[in-house]
Design an enzyme around this catalytic site. Structure first.
Site, PDB file in Angstrom:
ATOM      1  N   ASP A  55     137.561  70.053 -21.291  1.00  0.00           N
ATOM      2  CA  ASP A  55     138.633  69.724 -22.262  1.00  0.00           C
ATOM      3  C   ASP A  55     138.123  69.619 -23.511  1.00  0.00           C
ATOM      4  OD1 ASP A  55     141.554  68.890 -21.641  1.00  0.00           O
ATOM      5  OD2 ASP A  55     140.870  67.384 -23.004  1.00  0.00           O
ATOM      6  N   TRP A  56     138.642  68.598 -24.203  1.00  0.00           N
ATOM      7  CA  TRP A  56     138.391  68.386 -25.537  1.00  0.00           C
ATOM      8  C   TRP A  56     136.607  67.990 -25.593  1.00  0.00           C
ATOM      9  CZ3 TRP A  56     139.810  68.395 -30.435  1.00  0.00           C
ATOM     10  CH2 TRP A  56     140.887  68.311 -30.860  1.00  0.00           C
ATOM     11  N   TRP A  99     152.609  69.499 -21.723  1.00  0.00           N
ATOM     12  CA  TRP A  99     151.615  68.405 -21.885  1.00  0.00           C
ATOM     13  C   TRP A  99     151.614  67.954 -23.186  1.00  0.00           C
ATOM     14  CZ3 TRP A  99     149.121  64.003 -21.188  1.00  0.00           C
ATOM     15  CH2 TRP A  99     148.169  63.826 -21.805  1.00  0.00           C
ATOM     16  N   ASP A 157     143.128  75.113 -12.351  1.00  0.00           N
ATOM     17  CA  ASP A 157     143.546  74.249 -13.527  1.00  0.00           C
ATOM     18  C   ASP A 157     144.552  75.003 -14.206  1.00  0.00           C
ATOM     19  OD1 ASP A 157     143.609  72.844 -15.952  1.00  0.00           O
ATOM     20  OD2 ASP A 157     141.804  73.521 -16.737  1.00  0.00           O
ATOM     21  N   HIS A 175     142.131  70.218 -12.931  1.00  0.00           N
ATOM     22  CA  HIS A 175     141.787  70.253 -14.518  1.00  0.00           C
ATOM     23  C   HIS A 175     140.547  69.281 -14.723  1.00  0.00           C
ATOM     24  CE1 HIS A 175     141.850  70.385 -18.776  1.00  0.00           C
ATOM     25  NE2 HIS A 175     141.889  69.079 -18.839  1.00  0.00           N
TER      26      HIS A 175
END
Length: 310
Positions: free
Chosen positions: A129-130, A170, A256, A286
């Protein structure tokens, strides 16, 4: 520093320590370093000090607790594990004003924490993710600090490509919903059911909504337009990755909707990804660290064992 602190003109909150007592399967004491403006960054630092360093970077809206199923596997393999909490998350400090958060600031805060303060070198990045958006910028801007890269359910968008509808939905939810419960967000991103105490651990850093500015703003910081403030820096990062010939492995999950298919982009464009044993981890959503964390950790440990640092 008190729980509510005015540093210059930036109001910063610090989650009380008692919020982190009794966390399930997470006995790790934080190591703290300070970055610009006196912001305190918390890091888990486990395993042999002379072991090869694995940097576990979490994303939105989680914290280093996300890696609790991976840390024991990696340290048992003789590796040093460093898992920081991004500013605004976990046990790290949390500016209250959303304007205090931007992509470049997060990259710089982590650069200072990991390199200037902890002096990490020959690092294997694991970014999800980030953790990938920030970690890959760190790799591109400090390539000599890194020996290998593992990307898992992440990307490095430049605003030149259309984002998935799942991500855009999202993004809208994060900015507009009056009810933003972090634990529920993480739970919804997993393929397995999380126990109530695990959901509570994801809520722990955020006693009330004032603490959630970073978690709220992060989705809006993803470059979705070519003229996004972070777009040029991410394009420059891709320019470096297009010449990166050190080991680069993709380990995405099979479930995901946000990042599915993104692994193929890395496999195609990064020289170091050629001929690598890329893997798709079955049964992961995810937040694959929750669903298939030990399996992902073994992928990382096997990569390090098979590719001695240059």
């Amino acid at each position: 520093m008190p729980d509510d602190w005015e540093g210059g003109c930036m109001e910063v909150l610090r989650t009380p320590d008692e919020r982190f007592t009794g966390l399930p399967d997470f006995p790790y004491e934080p190591r703290y370093v300070e970055v610009d403006g006196g912001l305190r960054v918390a890091c888990v630092d486990e395993g042999p000090a002379d072991g090869e360093t694995v940097l576990l970077l979490h994303g939105e809206p989680s914290w280093s607790f996300l890696y609790r199923r991976m840390i024991p596997v990696l340290t048992a393999a003789g590796l040093r594990v460093v898992a920081p909490d991004l500013v605004g998350f976990g046990r790290s400090d949390k500016p209250v004003d959303r304007a205090a958060y931007n992509y470049a600031a997060h990259v710089e805060w982590m650069r200072q924490a990991l390199f200037d303060r902890l002096g990490l070198d020959d690092v294997t990045l694991v970014g999800q993710d980030w953790g990938g958006l920030i970690g890959l910028r760190l790799v591109a801007e400090n390539p000599d600090r890194f020996a290998r890269v593992v990307v898992a359910n992440t990307g490095l968008p430049t605003g030149d490509q259309k984002m998935s509808e799942a991500f855009l939905a999202w993004q809208r939810f994060s900015q507009e919903s009056p009810d933003f419960r972090i634990g529920r967000v993480v739970s919804n991103g997993c393929a397995t059911d999380l126990a109530p105490e695990v959901v509570a651990a994801y809520d722990a850093p955020f006693p009330d909504d004032r603490y959630t500015a970073g978690a709220r703003v992060f989705p809006a910081l993803v470059p979705t337009r070519p003229d996004d403030p972070a777009a040029a820096a991410n394009r420059a990062a891709w320019g470096v990755l297009a010449r990166w010939d050190k080991p680069f492995l993709t380990a995405f999950s099979d479930g995901d909707p946000i990042t599915g298919g993104g692994d193929r982009v890395f496999q195609k464009l990064v020289p170091g990804a050629q001929g690598m044993p890329h893997t798709t981890l079955a049964g992961g959503g995810h937040f694959l660290q929750e669903d298939v964390g030990p399996e992902l950790a073994r992928v990382v440990a096997d990569l390090i064992a098979a590719t001695p640092a240059r």
